[in-house]
Motif scaffolding. Sequence first.
Motif, PDB file in Angstrom:
ATOM      1  N   LYS A 136       0.762  -1.748   0.289  1.00  0.00           N
ATOM      2  CA  LYS A 136      -0.020  -0.099  -0.087  1.00  0.00           C
ATOM      3  C   LYS A 136       1.046   1.477   0.348  1.00  0.00           C
ATOM      4  O   LYS A 136       0.685   2.529  -0.521  1.00  0.00           O
ATOM      5  N   GLN A 137       2.141   1.201   0.572  1.00  0.00           N
ATOM      6  CA  GLN A 137       2.932   2.672   0.893  1.00  0.00           C
ATOM      7  C   GLN A 137       3.939   2.395  -0.108  1.00  0.00           C
ATOM      8  O   GLN A 137       5.048   3.351  -0.057  1.00  0.00           O
ATOM      9  N   GLY A 138       4.278   1.650  -1.111  1.00  0.00           N
ATOM     10  CA  GLY A 138       5.082   1.230  -2.165  1.00  0.00           C
ATOM     11  C   GLY A 138       6.423   0.712  -1.831  1.00  0.00           C
ATOM     12  O   GLY A 138       6.991   0.828  -2.736  1.00  0.00           O
ATOM     13  N   LEU A 139       5.995   0.635  -0.888  1.00  0.00           N
ATOM     14  CA  LEU A 139       7.327  -0.688  -0.573  1.00  0.00           C
ATOM     15  C   LEU A 139       7.596  -2.102  -1.074  1.00  0.00           C
ATOM     16  O   LEU A 139       7.621  -3.184  -0.707  1.00  0.00           O
ATOM     17  N   THR A 140       7.175  -2.333  -2.302  1.00  0.00           N
ATOM     18  CA  THR A 140       6.484  -3.099  -2.834  1.00  0.00           C
ATOM     19  C   THR A 140       8.208  -4.177  -3.171  1.00  0.00           C
ATOM     20  O   THR A 140       9.327  -3.679  -2.903  1.00  0.00           O
ATOM     21  N   ALA A 141       8.155  -5.620  -3.125  1.00  0.00           N
ATOM     22  CA  ALA A 141       8.815  -6.189  -3.622  1.00  0.00           C
ATOM     23  C   ALA A 141      10.584  -6.544  -4.248  1.00  0.00           C
ATOM     24  O   ALA A 141      10.701  -7.067  -4.979  1.00  0.00           O
ATOM     25  N   ASP A 142       9.308  -5.987  -5.890  1.00  0.00           N
ATOM     26  CA  ASP A 142      10.058  -5.260  -6.348  1.00  0.00           C
ATOM     27  C   ASP A 142      11.299  -4.113  -6.792  1.00  0.00           C
ATOM     28  O   ASP A 142      12.200  -3.770  -7.323  1.00  0.00           O
ATOM     29  N   ARG A 143      10.891  -3.287  -5.585  1.00  0.00           N
ATOM     30  CA  ARG A 143      11.714  -2.535  -5.648  1.00  0.00           C
ATOM     31  C   ARG A 143      12.693  -2.242  -4.464  1.00  0.00           C
ATOM     32  O   ARG A 143      12.865  -1.655  -4.563  1.00  0.00           O
ATOM     33  N   HIS A 144      12.451  -3.090  -3.029  1.00  0.00           N
ATOM     34  CA  HIS A 144      12.693  -3.134  -1.824  1.00  0.00           C
ATOM     35  C   HIS A 144      13.099  -5.052  -1.893  1.00  0.00           C
ATOM     36  O   HIS A 144      12.374  -5.565  -2.490  1.00  0.00           O
ATOM     37  N   LYS A 145      14.073  -5.664  -1.426  1.00  0.00           N
ATOM     38  CA  LYS A 145      14.428  -6.726  -1.509  1.00  0.00           C
ATOM     39  C   LYS A 145      13.633  -7.277  -0.416  1.00  0.00           C
ATOM     40  O   LYS A 145      14.106  -7.086   0.858  1.00  0.00           O
ATOM     41  N   TRP A 146      12.795  -8.208  -0.291  1.00  0.00           N
ATOM     42  CA  TRP A 146      11.829  -8.395   0.771  1.00  0.00           C
ATOM     43  C   TRP A 146      13.009  -9.725   1.715  1.00  0.00           C
ATOM     44  O   TRP A 146      13.362 -10.838   0.781  1.00  0.00           O
ATOM     45  N   TYR A 147      12.994 -10.314   2.923  1.00  0.00           N
ATOM     46  CA  TYR A 147      13.521 -11.247   3.626  1.00  0.00           C
ATOM     47  C   TYR A 147      12.496 -11.734   4.879  1.00  0.00           C
ATOM     48  O   TYR A 147      11.975 -10.844   5.763  1.00  0.00           O
ATOM     49  N   MET A 148      12.541 -13.163   4.601  1.00  0.00           N
ATOM     50  CA  MET A 148      11.494 -13.778   5.715  1.00  0.00           C
ATOM     51  C   MET A 148      12.257 -14.719   6.539  1.00  0.00           C
ATOM     52  O   MET A 148      12.813 -15.035   6.380  1.00  0.00           O
ATOM     53  N   VAL A 149      11.333 -14.838   7.400  1.00  0.00           N
ATOM     54  CA  VAL A 149      12.142 -16.328   8.519  1.00  0.00           C
ATOM     55  C   VAL A 149      10.968 -17.180   8.851  1.00  0.00           C
ATOM     56  O   VAL A 149       9.738 -17.462   8.184  1.00  0.00           O
ATOM     57  N   ASP A 150      11.041 -18.771   9.279  1.00  0.00           N
ATOM     58  CA  ASP A 150      10.402 -20.042   9.601  1.00  0.00           C
ATOM     59  C   ASP A 150       8.690 -19.471  10.354  1.00  0.00           C
ATOM     60  O   ASP A 150       7.856 -19.867   9.760  1.00  0.00           O
ATOM     61  N   GLY A 151       8.903 -17.825  11.626  1.00  0.00           N
ATOM     62  CA  GLY A 151       7.288 -18.264  11.122  1.00  0.00           C
ATOM     63  C   GLY A 151       6.484 -17.243  10.753  1.00  0.00           C
ATOM     64  O   GLY A 151       5.384 -17.438  10.725  1.00  0.00           O
TER      65      GLY A 151
END
Length: 396
Positions: free
Chosen positions: A230-245
Motif C-alpha cells: 500500500k505504501q509503495g515498498l513492494t518486493a520489486d523495489r526493495h528486497k524482502w526477507y522473511m523467516v520461519d515464523g
Amino acid sequence: MRSGPSSSASAGRGDGGLAIGTVLPQTGSLAYLGPPMFAGVDLALREVNEAGGVMGRPVSKVDTDSGDSATNIASQSVDKLLAQKVDAIIGAAASSVSESIIDKITRAGVVQFSPANTSDKFTTVDDKGLYFRTAPPDKLQGRVLGDLVASDGNDTVGILAMQDSYGTGLADQVQKSVTEGGGEVVERVDYDPKAPDFSADVAKIKMKNPKAIVLIGFEETAKVVAELVKQGLTADRHKWYMVDGNMSNTNFLKMPKGTLKGVKGTLPGAAAPEAFQKKLLEVNPKLTEFTYAAESYDAVTLVALAAEAAGDDSGVAVAANLVDVSKGGEKCTGFKECADLLKAGKDVDYEGVSGPVDFDDVGDPSVATIGVYQYGANNKFDAGKAVEYRKGHVAG
C-alpha cells in the motif's frame, strides 16, 4: 550452563510405560504449523510402536493445544498432561509460549522437548537439565539471514519485527550480522503483533528507504506485507526477507500473483525429504505444510531411544540419556534400527531426518542446517540452498 538433570527435579523410576504429551498449536498465531508437527509426532510413534514399543510396551500419547502467547491455553494444557503423568512433553512451538511453561514442566521432573523453539534464551535457561530442542537457536538463523542480506548487496536495511522473545531475539542477531557484514540497519521497528494496523510502523521504514526489508513475525506478517504494498515498498523495489515464523505457503496465496516474487527467507532445518513427506501424508493426507515435521519426528524418536537406553521411562532418566543417543556411537536412522543396536549392547548415534542433531551439553543441536528459500510468482516458496552450521561457524 548445565551438566545434566538436576537432583532437584522429581526423581524416581518410571512406571515402565513411556507416556508422551504434546503442547502444540491447534489454535493461535502458529496454528498453521500444528498439522505438520502433529503428523511428525504421530509418524514417529507409529514406527516406535510397530517396532515393539519402548522396553516392550507401547508408547502412549496425549495431545493438547498450546494456543499462543496471547492466551493461557498452554499452561492449562500442561496441567492436564502432568495430571496424566506424562514423562516427556513435545512443544511448544513458539518460544514465548515455552518460556511461560518451562518451569512448571521441569519442576515436575518431566522432559520438555521443543521441535521449533529458536530463542537464544533457552541455551542458558535454568531447566534442571530437562529441556531439549531439535530446532537451532536464533543466533544461527539470524547469522545466516544477515549474511544473506549482506551478500545480496544490501548496504541499507530496515527491520520489522514482532515484539516478543522470538521476534526481538532474531532481529538482534540479524542486525548484528548485517552490521558485521558492512551494512547498516537504518531503521528497526519492534511492533505489537496484535496491533489493529501497521501503517505507522511501515511509514517509519519508508522514511529511511532501505534497499532491503527484513520481516520477522508470525501470521500478522500478511497484514504487514499488505501495508508495505500500500505504501509503495513492494518486493520489486526493495528486497524482502522473511523467516520461519511467517514463511507459510498458506499465508500469501490470496494476494495478487507476483506480490512475493523474488522474496527470500530462511527456515531452520533441511527441507523434509520427499520419501518422508510421503510417509507424513499417510498420517495426514491433508498436509500442505511440512515445516518442523522432521524436527517433531526426531524429538519423539530421540525420547523413545533415550528411555530404551536407560531402561527407564522417567523424565530424569530420559534426559540423562538424550545426549548419549544423539552422538558418539554407531550411526543409525529410525527407531527400530537404533533400538536393535541398543538391545545388542551398542552405543548409538541417531541420525535424524532434520539433521544429525548431536546435542551439546545444554540440549541444543550442535550441528544444524538452515535452508534458504525463494518465492515464485505464485507467492509460494521452493527449496533453495542449505547452509550448515557446525560448532561455531557457518559453512555455505
